[in-house]
Design a protein around this motif. Structure first.
Motif, short mmCIF file in Angstrom:
data_model
loop_
_atom_site.label_atom_id
_atom_site.label_comp_id
_atom_site.label_asym_id
_atom_site.label_seq_id
_atom_site.Cartn_x
_atom_site.Cartn_y
_atom_site.Cartn_z
N GLY A 56 0.68 -1.28 -0.02
CA GLY A 56 0.11 -0.06 0.12
C GLY A 56 0.74 1.37 -0.10
O GLY A 56 0.26 2.31 -0.71
N GLN A 57 1.99 1.26 0.55
CA GLN A 57 2.78 2.51 0.60
C GLN A 57 3.66 2.76 -0.51
O GLN A 57 3.84 3.67 -0.70
CB GLN A 57 3.70 2.42 1.74
N ARG A 58 3.83 1.88 -1.41
CA ARG A 58 4.59 1.95 -2.47
C ARG A 58 3.93 1.46 -3.72
O ARG A 58 3.17 0.67 -3.73
CB ARG A 58 6.06 0.99 -2.42
N THR A 59 4.27 2.06 -4.71
CA THR A 59 3.79 1.73 -6.11
C THR A 59 4.52 0.87 -6.89
O THR A 59 5.93 1.07 -6.87
CB THR A 59 3.26 2.99 -7.00
N GLN A 60 3.91 0.07 -7.69
CA GLN A 60 4.84 -0.76 -8.58
C GLN A 60 4.84 -0.31 -9.98
O GLN A 60 4.98 -1.04 -11.04
CB GLN A 60 4.54 -2.16 -8.28
N LEU A 61 4.07 0.89 -10.24
CA LEU A 61 3.83 1.27 -11.26
C LEU A 61 5.08 2.21 -11.90
O LEU A 61 5.92 2.58 -11.13
CB LEU A 61 2.56 2.08 -11.54
N TRP A 62 5.32 2.55 -13.16
CA TRP A 62 6.24 3.43 -13.69
C TRP A 62 5.83 4.84 -13.42
O TRP A 62 4.86 5.46 -13.94
CB TRP A 62 6.56 3.28 -15.08
N TRP A 63 6.50 5.53 -12.45
CA TRP A 63 6.06 6.83 -11.90
C TRP A 63 5.90 7.79 -13.03
O TRP A 63 4.70 8.71 -12.74
CB TRP A 63 7.26 7.36 -10.82
N ASP A 64 6.77 7.87 -13.82
CA ASP A 64 6.50 8.97 -14.90
C ASP A 64 5.77 8.78 -16.23
O ASP A 64 5.68 9.53 -16.96
CB ASP A 64 7.95 9.33 -15.19
N GLN B 247 -6.96 6.55 -6.72
CA GLN B 247 -6.45 6.23 -7.98
C GLN B 247 -5.47 5.36 -8.24
O GLN B 247 -5.68 4.39 -8.96
CB GLN B 247 -6.54 7.54 -8.82
N ARG B 248 -4.47 5.79 -7.48
CA ARG B 248 -3.03 5.17 -7.68
C ARG B 248 -3.00 3.40 -7.24
O ARG B 248 -2.81 2.55 -7.73
CB ARG B 248 -2.19 5.84 -6.85
N MET B 249 -4.09 3.35 -6.09
CA MET B 249 -4.36 2.07 -5.42
C MET B 249 -5.00 1.16 -6.46
O MET B 249 -4.91 -0.01 -6.43
CB MET B 249 -5.08 2.27 -4.27
N LYS B 250 -5.93 1.81 -7.08
CA LYS B 250 -6.85 0.93 -8.09
C LYS B 250 -5.95 0.61 -9.03
O LYS B 250 -5.92 -0.63 -9.68
CB LYS B 250 -7.86 2.05 -8.84
#
Lengths: 266, 335
Positions: free
Chosen positions: B102-110, B159-162
């Motif tokens: 939950g605290q970090r995303t595994q998506l490409w930030w940019d 949104q990011r969590m979704k």
């Protein structure tokens, strides 16, 4: 084949991500180009008053600089993802690479494209071209065929060093200072032919921290420096072998580091 | 599906010094302290289960999850996920699991969200047909459409969590590990995520392990609950069973027409809270708990206007357990 496609996709994504910040990209290319151009220019200034250093003339020096800087460009292209690796460990982002079905090191390598690679390569190539021209290198088939191997060897040496010093972060966590000293300051030693140093430094740059193989020894071969032998004449053709050795050692260190990470969770 | 047998994980940490001077001293000291983060955890989770994994900070939740996802190697004991030993066959395990921190995303930030999904398609070697199918399903349930062209860094947390959830499910993993997926989200966003997780569990048959501090997540979603305390399992069973076991914790809200001076005639109950003629009551410790009988008694003795019974929430039970005002019988793992 499929794996190569995946890493290619990763590399392309990192390049697109970097290009999201267009202004910063171009400013960095410009600034780094300026920096290395200035370093090359100051070399010319020094040489204009010395004429030669231990038998190395201006063109020889430019060629030496070119080998070093061009291989740095390729190294930056391939290994820049390791930059600030300690931060990934500290904030736990490294975990992400461990839960993907890919090699962690390869994921890092292709995760961050940096603009300075363009600057290094352009200045490096220019220095190589004009250095070779000024020194009047005769491009025998043997020399022409050797050049790519020498570049690859130089990249393996520099990439290996980066992997090695970053593997240390698995134990120390914070290692930005070590990395900066070893990776970026170290190279200043070999801007000049290492014959200008005392025996201890020559030994160190050849057998301990073998960055003299990136440019000095192969340059001896390309420039036919037959009158000058350091340690053994065979060293001038050993760059690819040294590269393989360095990268092998560093991959072992990296493997040990990941094992340590998995067992300590730090 | 997931099996943990007597998992233990010890960390050696440098004894931290106190204050600046102490920290300097610690720099040169070799004194190590051993922390046992996970201390003999065993459980077995079947395909399709939705398990809540709860415990206070430092109870060993994340360490267990890290072992099961292959990030950490246990000091002793063993684990299997889908037949694979995660820390020995990390990459093969990774292909079969989905992980959301939950605290970090595994998506490409940019990059725009869509490109992250395309990358994952390549990384997990998802076939174009499967990808299109999953993409369609996920974007209709999570309403991803409007976010697809937005760079991840510009998304709101919800949104990011979704998107992170969608990203973890694209390759249709058999097991999904969720570490605090609703942390920091507003009520509406939390509710959306819960609905979605329930649906995925039901339609895809995905086995889900969820760590959370929000007991509403557990109550809504997790049929089964595993509770940890200082690296040990203290409860492993059905969430409903836990509620029934502590049914004595039920609260009676009783409104009187004439407020009685005392409830001496109904010794089974004690007063928890008073608000004018409204009293909150509950069974006294050790009292027998026949609900109907007690209400009948109340109504016979006093002039009662209204009675309502409140189920104890999992939240209040779990809180009471950790605060030691409720105690569980000693836990034994069987099998």
């Amino acid at each position: 084949m499929g794996t190569i496609k995946i890493y290619w996709a990763l590399a392309m994504a990192s390049m697109r991500a970097r290009l999201q910040y267009k202004a910063s990209f171009f400013v960095l290319v410009f600034a780094v180009t300026l920096f290395y151009a200035a370093q090359l220019a100051s070399l010319f200034v020094v040489m204009s008053s010395f004429k030669q250093i231990n038998g190395w003339h201006t063109g020889d020096m430019a060629f030496l600089f070119g080998l070093l800087t061009f291989s740095l460009g390729v190294t930056t292209l391939l290994f820049n993802g390791l930059q600030n690796f300690d931060a990934l460990l500290i904030n736990g982002e490294f975990d992400r690479t461990l839960v993907r079905p890919l090699n962690p090191l390869a994921q890092l390598m292709f995760s961050r494209f940096e603009a300075s690679t363009v600057a290094h390569s352009v200045i490096g190539a220019a220095a190589l071209y004009y250095g070779a021209k000024m020194s009047g290198i005769v491009w025998t088939p043997q020399k022409a065929a050797s050049l790519p191997f020498v570049i690859v060897g130089g990249v393996l040496i520099q990439g290996g060093i980066r992997i090695f010093v970053n593997a240390v972060a698995f134990w120390t966590l914070r290692n930005a200072a070590i990395v900066h000293t070893v990776v970026f300051s170290g190279r200043e030693f070999v801007v000049y032919p290492i014959t200008i140093y005392n025996a201890g430094v020559r030994f160190f740059l050849t057998f301990v921290f073998p960055i003299a193989f990136i440019n000095f020894y192969p340059a001896q071969f390309f420039l036919d420096k037959t009158g000058e032998t350091l340690f053994h004449p065979a060293l001038r053709s050993l760059t690819p072998a040294v590269g393989l050795l360095v990268i092998t050692i560093s991959l072992y260190a990296w493997k040990a580091g990941i094992d340590h990470y998995q067992s300590s969770g730090s | 599906m997931i099996e943990a047998v007597n998992l233990k994980k010890e960390f050696r940490v440098n004894e931290p010094g106190e204050g600046t001077f102490g920290a300097l001293k610690a720099l040169f000291s070799t004194r190590k302290r051993i922390i046992r983060a996970v201390d003999g955890v065993s459980f077995a989770i079947k395909r399709g289960e939705f398990v809540g994994y709860v415990g206070e900070n430092g109870a060993g939740k994340s360490t267990t999850i890290k072992i099961l996802t292959g990030i950490l190697v246990p000091s002793s004991g063993s684990a299997r996920v889908n037949g694979i030993i995660p820390y020995e066959d990390r990459r093969r395990n990774a292909a079969n699991i989905g992980v959301v921190f939950g605290q970090r995303t595994q998506l490409w930030w940019d990059l725009p969200v869509r490109e992250s999904f395309e990358m994952l398609k390549a990384i997990y070697r998802i076939k174009p047909d499967d990808f299109a199918h999953m993409m369609k399903k996920l974007s209709s349930v999570l309403d991803l459409g409007p976010m697809m062209i937005i760079p991840v860094r510009k998304l709101s947390l919800g949104q990011r969590m979704k998107c992170d959830l969608a990203a973890s499910l694209l390759h249709r993993p058999g097991v999904l590990f969720l570490d605090e997926p609703t942390i920091g989200l507003d009520v509406l966003a939390k509710e959306n995520i819960r609905t979605f997780l329930g649906e995925i569990n039901a339609t895809e048959g995905t086995t889900i392990i969820l760590t959370t501090h929000d007991m509403n997540d557990i109550e809504r979603l997790c049929g089964r609950l595993i509770m940890l305390d200082r690296g040990r399992v203290i409860y492993d069973g059905l969430t409903n069973e836990l509620k029934q076991r502590f049914a004595r914790e039920k609260l009676f809200e009783v409104e009187f027409r004439v407020r009685p001076p005392s409830l001496a005639d109904v010794p089974e109950l004690e007063v928890v809270e008073e608000r004018g003629s409204k009293l909150s009551l509950r069974f006294r410790d050790g009292a027998g708990g026949d609900l109907a009988a007690v209400i009948g008694k109340l109504a016979a003795k006093y002039d009662v206007k209204d009675v309502s019974v409140r189920e104890p929430s999992v939240e209040s039970i779990v809180r009471s357990i950790y605060e030691k005002t409720l105690s569980l019988p000693p836990y034994r793992a069987d099998g």
